[in-house]
Design an enzyme around this catalytic site. Structure first.
Site, mmCIF file in Angstrom:
data_model
loop_
_atom_site.group_PDB
_atom_site.id
_atom_site.type_symbol
_atom_site.label_atom_id
_atom_site.label_comp_id
_atom_site.label_asym_id
_atom_site.label_seq_id
_atom_site.Cartn_x
_atom_site.Cartn_y
_atom_site.Cartn_z
ATOM 1 N N ASP A 1 0.858 -1.184 0.000
ATOM 2 C CA ASP A 1 0.000 0.000 0.000
ATOM 3 C C ASP A 1 0.894 1.232 0.000
ATOM 4 O OD1 ASP A 1 -1.695 2.188 0.989
ATOM 5 O OD2 ASP A 1 -3.166 0.576 1.228
ATOM 6 N N ASP B 1 -9.353 3.926 -6.931
ATOM 7 C CA ASP B 1 -10.626 3.502 -6.317
ATOM 8 C C ASP B 1 -11.362 4.733 -5.777
ATOM 9 O OD1 ASP B 1 -10.035 0.797 -6.799
ATOM 10 O OD2 ASP B 1 -8.825 0.684 -4.986
ATOM 11 N N ASP C 1 -12.870 7.781 -14.450
ATOM 12 C CA ASP C 1 -14.215 7.794 -15.049
ATOM 13 C C ASP C 1 -15.214 8.396 -14.069
ATOM 14 O OD1 ASP C 1 -13.645 5.351 -13.438
ATOM 15 O OD2 ASP C 1 -15.823 5.176 -13.614
ATOM 16 N N THR D 1 -5.397 2.767 -20.024
ATOM 17 C CA THR D 1 -5.282 1.733 -18.993
ATOM 18 C C THR D 1 -6.379 0.686 -19.231
ATOM 19 O OG1 THR D 1 -6.853 2.555 -17.348
ATOM 20 C CG2 THR D 1 -4.725 3.662 -17.434
ATOM 21 N N GLU D 2 -6.333 -0.394 -18.460
ATOM 22 C CA GLU D 2 -7.381 -1.425 -18.612
ATOM 23 C C GLU D 2 -8.759 -0.821 -18.303
ATOM 24 O OE1 GLU D 2 -4.721 -2.065 -16.523
ATOM 25 O OE2 GLU D 2 -3.619 -3.593 -17.656
ATOM 26 N N TYR D 3 -8.846 -0.066 -17.212
ATOM 27 C CA TYR D 3 -10.136 0.531 -16.843
ATOM 28 C C TYR D 3 -10.583 1.563 -17.879
ATOM 29 C CZ TYR D 3 -10.942 -1.598 -12.286
ATOM 30 O OH TYR D 3 -11.215 -2.493 -11.279
#
Ligand SMILES: C[S@@+](CC[C@H](N)C(=O)[O-])C[C@H]1O[C@@H](n2cnc3c(N)ncnc32)[C@H](O)[C@@H]1O
Length: 207
Positions: free
Chosen positions: A87, A109, A145, A182-184
């Site tokens: 972390d 997140d 997003d 990115t993947e997201y």
């Protein structure tokens, strides 16, 4: 939801062992760029491939996920990208003052409940850590997003003295030369969700 443990995780992590950097025992490079929460690593491996003269460190706290990023870096035979499993809040102390030129936060997140706001990577608690490790003029590139997280972040960066540039609520409509998805980002863009992006600079006046 519990994440499925990927097959032979420990063996796979061991095979990529040379890509780990253990900040407890190994000094970090004194000029570097980092991504916090690299996920499966599409963004940071492509960024490192395009910029062989820059040292990168990718930090990710989930071993199931970092292993995929490390395997991509190994396949690409990158020599300028290393990884920290942990972390960021726990490893930040190992970064010397002013050693980071750029921080990438990609689709962090959102922690939507107010009670969890302190966990957001753009909360003032984290911005204090970034201010210490960023060089003067160092910058944070943030994409998401999540409109609510973006508006929260515009406020926290401003309150903490960062200078904001190139703010967009629709990155793909406005365009960004050389943008690496990115993947997201790929997933949300396919769903038609606009992507927000900003650049936050640490000016010489920030203490
Ligand atoms: C929503 S995913 C986005 C992954 C990737 N950046 C992308 O855009 O496709 C957020 C990732 O950040 C990681 N993460 C969140 N907070 C973190 C922290 N404090 N330190 C390290 N990793 C973190 C999570 O484990 C997760 O893999």
């Amino acid at each position: 939801m519990r994440m499925r443990t990927r097959g032979h995780l420990n063996e796979r992590l061991e095979r990529c062992g040379g890509l780990f950097i253990d900040p407890d025992s190994e000094p970090l490079p004194d000029r570097l760029q980092i991504e916090i929460g690299c996920g499966k690593g599409d963004f940071i491996t492509e960024t490192a491939r395009r910029n062989p003269g820059v040292n990168y460190i990718a930090i990710e706290r989930v071993s199931n996920v970092i292993v995929l990023a490390m395997e991509k870096a190994a396949r690409a035979e990158l020599t300028n990208l290393r990884f920290i499993l942990g972390d960021f809040a726990d490893v930040a102390e190992h970064f010397p003052d002013g050693c980071v030129e750029r921080i990438y936060l990609n689709f962090s997140d959102p922690w939507p409940k107010n009670g969890n706001a302190k966990r957001r990577l753009t909360h003032g608690r984290f911005l204090e850590l970034y201010k210490r490790i960023l060089a003067d003029g160092g910058e944070i590139f943030f994409k998401t997003d999540n409109r609510e997280l973006f508006e929260f972040s515009l406020a926290t960066f401003t309150e903490n003295g960062f200078q904001l540039d190139n703010v967009t609520f629709d990155l793909h409509a406005d365009g960004l030369e050389g943008n690496i998805m990115t993947e997201y980002e790929k997933r949300f863009t396919q769903m038609g969700v606009p992507i927000c992006r900003l650049e936050a600079r640490k000016s010489g006046l920030i203490s």
